[in-house]
Structures are given as C-alpha cells and as structure tokens.
Design a protein around this motif. Structure first.
Motif, PDB file in Angstrom:
ATOM      1  N   SER A 192       0.850  -1.179   0.000  1.00  0.00           N
ATOM      2  CA  SER A 192       0.000   0.000   0.000  1.00  0.00           C
ATOM      3  C   SER A 192       0.892   1.237   0.000  1.00  0.00           C
ATOM      4  O   SER A 192       2.053   1.186   0.421  1.00  0.00           O
ATOM      5  CB  SER A 192      -0.948   0.016   1.200  1.00  0.00           C
ATOM      6  N   GLY A 193       0.348   2.323  -0.490  1.00  0.00           N
ATOM      7  CA  GLY A 193       1.110   3.569  -0.546  1.00  0.00           C
ATOM      8  C   GLY A 193       0.227   4.741  -0.194  1.00  0.00           C
ATOM      9  O   GLY A 193      -0.999   4.698  -0.367  1.00  0.00           O
ATOM     10  N   ARG A 194       0.862   5.783   0.336  1.00  0.00           N
ATOM     11  CA  ARG A 194       0.145   7.013   0.682  1.00  0.00           C
ATOM     12  C   ARG A 194       1.004   8.183   0.234  1.00  0.00           C
ATOM     13  O   ARG A 194       2.199   8.226   0.505  1.00  0.00           O
ATOM     14  CB  ARG A 194      -0.083   7.098   2.181  1.00  0.00           C
ATOM     15  N   GLY A 195       0.392   9.109  -0.459  1.00  0.00           N
ATOM     16  CA  GLY A 195       1.115  10.297  -0.917  1.00  0.00           C
ATOM     17  C   GLY A 195       0.410  11.555  -0.458  1.00  0.00           C
ATOM     18  O   GLY A 195      -0.813  11.609  -0.410  1.00  0.00           O
ATOM     19  N   ILE A 196       1.212  12.553  -0.093  1.00  0.00           N
ATOM     20  CA  ILE A 196       0.668  13.854   0.290  1.00  0.00           C
ATOM     21  C   ILE A 196       1.254  14.888  -0.664  1.00  0.00           C
ATOM     22  O   ILE A 196       2.469  15.047  -0.755  1.00  0.00           O
ATOM     23  CB  ILE A 196       1.018  14.208   1.744  1.00  0.00           C
TER      24      ILE A 196
END
Length: 100
Positions: free
Chosen positions: A87-91
């Motif tokens: 999973s990945g999260r970008g801001i």
C-alpha cells in the motif's frame, strides 16, 4: 520482466514504489485542475511479497482534497486472492503563487 525482480524472484521494492507514485500522481492530476503541486511525502508499506509472474491489481484514490493539500492512497492486491500486498500514501501540496 528482467530487472523488475530482486534476488528472491519477487517484485523489487523500487518497482512497487515507482508504480505507487505514478498511480498517486494520476489521481492528483485528475482533481488538481490547473494548479501546480509538489510531492510532500510518499510512504510505501510492504505487507507481503509477490512473485514476478503473479498478476497484481493496483487501485488508487483520493483520500482528502483540500484547498492546498491532496492525500492519495494506493493499494496493490493479488488478483487471484485479493490479498493486500503493498500500500502507498502520498501527500501533495499546492505550489504557492508568487506575488511580484
């Protein structure tokens, strides 16, 4: 697929991170309009491994779309079992407008 696997014949972590960032960027571009933005933070979580010949589905979505911040989420699931493997999260932040 030469070069996409590590020495354990699983998908290389750098490939996973690149795909996650590319998917997140596509999501951001779909909602950012004509605003310029930059990546503030990107995190990738490796929950399990996938063999290079396994089919993986990648889904990306916008978790938060504010005036100056866009938060994205990307999930990688094995197609056959629907098991979440990465999973990945970008801001992303809007570029400030220069006043001259």
């Amino acid at each position: 697929m030469m070069g996409m696997q590590n020495r354990y014949n699983t998908l290389h972590g750098g490939v996973v991170a690149t795909i996650a960032e590319t998917m997140a960027l596509a999501c951001v571009k779909s909602v950012a309009g004509d605003k310029d933005f930059f990546l503030g933070e990107m995190a990738t979580t490796f929950l399990s491994a996938t063999r290079v010949n396994e089919e993986v589905e990648v889904d990306g979505c916008i978790k938060r779309h504010g005036r100056n911040v866009i938060v994205t989420s990307v999930e990688f699931r094995k197609k056959k079992t629907r098991q979440l493997v990465y999973s990945g999260r970008g801001i992303y932040h809007s570029m400030p407008v220069a006043s001259l």
